[in-house]
Design a protein around this motif. Structure first.
Motif, mmCIF file in Angstrom:
data_model
loop_
_atom_site.group_PDB
_atom_site.id
_atom_site.type_symbol
_atom_site.label_atom_id
_atom_site.label_comp_id
_atom_site.label_asym_id
_atom_site.label_seq_id
_atom_site.Cartn_x
_atom_site.Cartn_y
_atom_site.Cartn_z
ATOM 1 N N TYR A 32 -22.358 -51.400 35.028
ATOM 2 C CA TYR A 32 -23.261 -51.146 36.167
ATOM 3 C C TYR A 32 -23.733 -49.695 36.092
ATOM 4 C CZ TYR A 32 -24.248 -50.236 41.182
ATOM 5 O OH TYR A 32 -24.801 -49.881 42.376
ATOM 6 N N LYS A 33 -25.028 -49.510 36.216
ATOM 7 C CA LYS A 33 -25.598 -48.148 36.170
ATOM 8 C C LYS A 33 -26.625 -48.017 37.286
ATOM 9 C CE LYS A 33 -25.384 -47.186 31.189
ATOM 10 N NZ LYS A 33 -24.957 -48.455 30.597
ATOM 11 N N THR A 34 -26.921 -46.781 37.674
ATOM 12 C CA THR A 34 -28.023 -46.572 38.621
ATOM 13 C C THR A 34 -28.891 -45.416 38.128
ATOM 14 O OG1 THR A 34 -26.938 -44.889 39.979
ATOM 15 C CG2 THR A 34 -26.528 -47.185 40.594
ATOM 16 N N ASP A 35 -30.139 -45.389 38.544
ATOM 17 C CA ASP A 35 -31.002 -44.242 38.231
ATOM 18 C C ASP A 35 -30.767 -43.130 39.239
ATOM 19 O OD1 ASP A 35 -32.171 -45.462 36.072
ATOM 20 O OD2 ASP A 35 -33.643 -46.508 37.336
ATOM 21 N N LYS A 36 -30.406 -43.531 40.441
ATOM 22 C CA LYS A 36 -30.166 -42.574 41.514
ATOM 23 C C LYS A 36 -29.030 -43.133 42.367
ATOM 24 C CE LYS A 36 -33.466 -39.457 43.611
ATOM 25 N NZ LYS A 36 -33.008 -38.981 44.844
ATOM 26 N N GLY A 37 -28.151 -42.270 42.841
ATOM 27 C CA GLY A 37 -27.066 -42.733 43.713
ATOM 28 C C GLY A 37 -25.864 -43.214 42.927
ATOM 29 N N GLY A 38 -24.763 -43.506 43.670
ATOM 30 C CA GLY A 38 -23.499 -43.850 43.015
ATOM 31 C C GLY A 38 -23.233 -45.341 42.993
ATOM 32 N N MET A 39 -21.921 -45.684 42.980
ATOM 33 C CA MET A 39 -21.506 -47.092 42.901
ATOM 34 C C MET A 39 -21.291 -47.640 44.308
ATOM 35 S SD MET A 39 -18.616 -47.905 40.096
ATOM 36 C CE MET A 39 -17.587 -46.473 40.085
ATOM 37 N N ILE A 40 -21.924 -48.741 44.630
ATOM 38 C CA ILE A 40 -21.655 -49.419 45.901
ATOM 39 C C ILE A 40 -20.787 -50.625 45.563
ATOM 40 C CG2 ILE A 40 -22.693 -50.617 47.876
ATOM 41 C CD1 ILE A 40 -25.228 -48.845 47.257
ATOM 42 N N PRO A 41 -19.523 -50.670 46.063
ATOM 43 C CA PRO A 41 -18.581 -51.690 45.593
ATOM 44 C C PRO A 41 -19.126 -53.118 45.568
ATOM 45 C CG PRO A 41 -17.417 -50.102 46.920
ATOM 46 C CD PRO A 41 -18.875 -49.720 46.987
ATOM 47 N N MET A 42 -19.795 -53.570 46.646
ATOM 48 C CA MET A 42 -20.262 -54.956 46.667
ATOM 49 C C MET A 42 -21.364 -55.202 45.627
ATOM 50 S SD MET A 42 -18.147 -56.306 48.564
ATOM 51 C CE MET A 42 -18.719 -57.998 48.578
ATOM 52 N N ASP A 43 -22.181 -54.149 45.374
ATOM 53 C CA ASP A 43 -23.229 -54.280 44.341
ATOM 54 C C ASP A 43 -22.606 -54.377 42.955
ATOM 55 O OD1 ASP A 43 -25.110 -54.153 46.264
ATOM 56 O OD2 ASP A 43 -25.858 -52.149 45.768
ATOM 57 N N VAL A 44 -21.520 -53.626 42.745
ATOM 58 C CA VAL A 44 -20.863 -53.660 41.428
ATOM 59 C C VAL A 44 -20.253 -55.043 41.213
ATOM 60 C CG1 VAL A 44 -19.248 -52.506 39.891
ATOM 61 C CG2 VAL A 44 -20.330 -51.208 41.700
ATOM 62 N N ALA A 45 -19.601 -55.586 42.259
ATOM 63 C CA ALA A 45 -19.005 -56.923 42.146
ATOM 64 C C ALA A 45 -20.097 -57.959 41.849
ATOM 65 C CB ALA A 45 -18.259 -57.263 43.437
ATOM 66 N N LYS A 46 -21.248 -57.799 42.499
ATOM 67 C CA LYS A 46 -22.365 -58.727 42.270
ATOM 68 C C LYS A 46 -22.831 -58.633 40.815
ATOM 69 C CE LYS A 46 -26.766 -59.632 44.385
ATOM 70 N NZ LYS A 46 -27.848 -58.687 44.484
ATOM 71 N N HIS A 47 -22.899 -57.413 40.323
ATOM 72 C CA HIS A 47 -23.254 -57.213 38.906
ATOM 73 C C HIS A 47 -22.288 -57.976 38.000
ATOM 74 C CE1 HIS A 47 -22.117 -55.017 35.189
ATOM 75 N NE2 HIS A 47 -23.410 -55.034 34.957
ATOM 76 N N HIS A 48 -20.977 -57.873 38.302
ATOM 77 C CA HIS A 48 -19.972 -58.527 37.448
ATOM 78 C C HIS A 48 -20.156 -60.057 37.457
ATOM 79 C CE1 HIS A 48 -18.428 -54.652 36.964
ATOM 80 N NE2 HIS A 48 -17.276 -54.710 37.587
ATOM 81 N N VAL A 49 -20.438 -60.597 38.646
ATOM 82 C CA VAL A 49 -20.634 -62.052 38.741
ATOM 83 C C VAL A 49 -21.848 -62.465 37.896
ATOM 84 C CG1 VAL A 49 -21.241 -63.943 40.305
ATOM 85 C CG2 VAL A 49 -19.526 -62.252 41.003
ATOM 86 N N GLU A 50 -22.900 -61.636 37.962
ATOM 87 C CA GLU A 50 -24.130 -61.981 37.237
ATOM 88 C C GLU A 50 -23.947 -61.955 35.720
ATOM 89 O OE1 GLU A 50 -27.089 -60.397 40.755
ATOM 90 O OE2 GLU A 50 -27.037 -59.288 38.867
ATOM 91 N N VAL A 51 -23.138 -61.028 35.215
ATOM 92 C CA VAL A 51 -23.070 -60.866 33.747
ATOM 93 C C VAL A 51 -21.887 -61.590 33.098
ATOM 94 C CG1 VAL A 51 -24.227 -58.621 33.895
ATOM 95 C CG2 VAL A 51 -21.718 -58.693 33.772
#
Ligand code: AMP
Ligand code: MG
Length: 325
Positions: A32-51
């Motif tokens: 999980y990477k962002t262009d701006k800002g840090g890690m939002i836990p629920m967004d990271v979990a969503k990323h993991h489910v997607e990949v």
């Protein structure tokens, strides 16, 4: 023995196949990477489910294997929503393959795979990642923590500073790049207490200076030099205290060339040997989780008992019994 493993404690979802001799047969990751800002836990979990399906399918294909003996996954420590994706996926995979499952500690896996990948024997470990800054050594059957960052960890500090000056996540590589262009060293709070360090003051000061117009380049340079010197001093103290003759740098921040150079100089001056894992294995990866699973395979659980396996988001390195050789 072929172990297939899942890593999902933080930003990276990874899958890897490793054999009983420690050969990495495949290693696939999506971070999980962002262009701006840090890690939002629920967004990271969503990323993991997607990949996850793509990553696991890729790792199986790359390994060329059809039969597996064990599934390993990182059950501790980590960001709870991310760990939950990992345990669910690992249980499903182990049920499908009808093989035992083992949950391992992510930080301990960084340590033991560091030994595998470098050939170091009994080092002082300097573990510098997003969430950890620890000076560790194996003493009396446990990985003892001799020193650590008292409040925030080094990677987290760099990422927070990076976020403040407009870098995305992770900020470490960009800070390293800007540091090379720094010309003026600016004095920043250097806080060492025995083998512990403290990084929140230096973060506040660096942010204040940035808001007062000091350049990103000079701040990145001064921040790196100061923080890395604090860790060179404390790891030298740990080498002196333990009498160990090797220092092994591991964790995502180990990717930083200047950090390795400073630690190598310190080791040379005191006749110790410096090791660091290759760039590929310094960051979070599932190969280290597979290797730790192989080491702990005697404790793996059969599918009918999978309910007994859970995540442990706060388990510390020194709570794990080192029961393997
Ligand atoms: P880990 O938690 O072990 O995966 O490590 C991730 C951390 O390593 C993040 O905080 C990154 O900003 C940091 N990192 C990655 N590359 C570098 C680098 N070249 N210099 C400094 N820090 C880095
Ligand atoms: Mg890590």
């Amino acid at each position: 023995m072929k172990c297939i493993a899942i890593e999902s404690t933080a930003h990276t979802f990874g899958c890897s196949v490793v054999d009983g001799d420690g050969n990495v047969l495949s290693d696939v990751r999506d971070a999980y990477k962002t262009d701006k800002g840090g890690m939002i836990p629920m967004d990271v979990a969503k990323h993991h489910v997607e990949v996850k399906d793509k990553v696991i399918g890729g790792a199986i294909e790359q390994s060329g294997q059809k039969k597996f003996d064990l599934v390993s996954f990182s059950c501790s420590p980590g960001i709870p929503p991310c760990l939950k994706v990992g345990i669910k996926t690992a249980k499903e995979l182990a049920r499908k393959l009808n093989v035992p499952l083992i949950g391992v500690n992510h930080c301990v896996s960084h340590l033991t795979s560091g030994l595998l990948f470098t050939g170091a024997g009994d080092p002082v470990f300097l573990f510098c990642s997003g969430a950890n800054t620890q000076i560790v050594g194996l003493e009396g059957g446990k990985y003892r923590i001799f020193g650590e960052a008292i409040s925030i960890a080094i990677g987290n500090m760099l990422d927070k500073f990076g976020r403040e000056i407009g870098f995305g996540f992770p900020a470490g590589p960009k800070i390293e790049e800007y540091a090379k262009k720094g010309k003026n060293f600016i004095e920043l709070p250097y806080v060492v207490k025995g083998m512990d360090i403290e990084l929140s003051g230096i973060l506040t000061k660096a942010i204040q200076l940035y808001r007062n117009g000091v350049s990103k380049e000079d701040l990145c340079y001064s921040l790196q030099e100061t923080v890395f010197a604090m860790l060179a001093e404390t790891s030298e103290r740990a080498l002196a205290h333990t009498g160990k003759k090797e220092l092994l740098l591991i964790g995502g921040v180990a990717a930083n060339k200047r950090f390795g150079e400073m630690l190598n100089n310190m080791c040379e001056e005191r006749g110790a040997k410096f090791f660091t894992v290759s760039l590929k294995y310094s960051a979070d990866n599932a190969a280290m989780i597979a290797w730790q699973g192989i080491l702990e395979r005697d404790f793996a659980v059969k599918p009918k008992d999978f309910d007994s396996i859970d995540i442990n988001p706060r388990q510390r390195t020194d709570q794990v019994e080192v029961s393997w050789k």
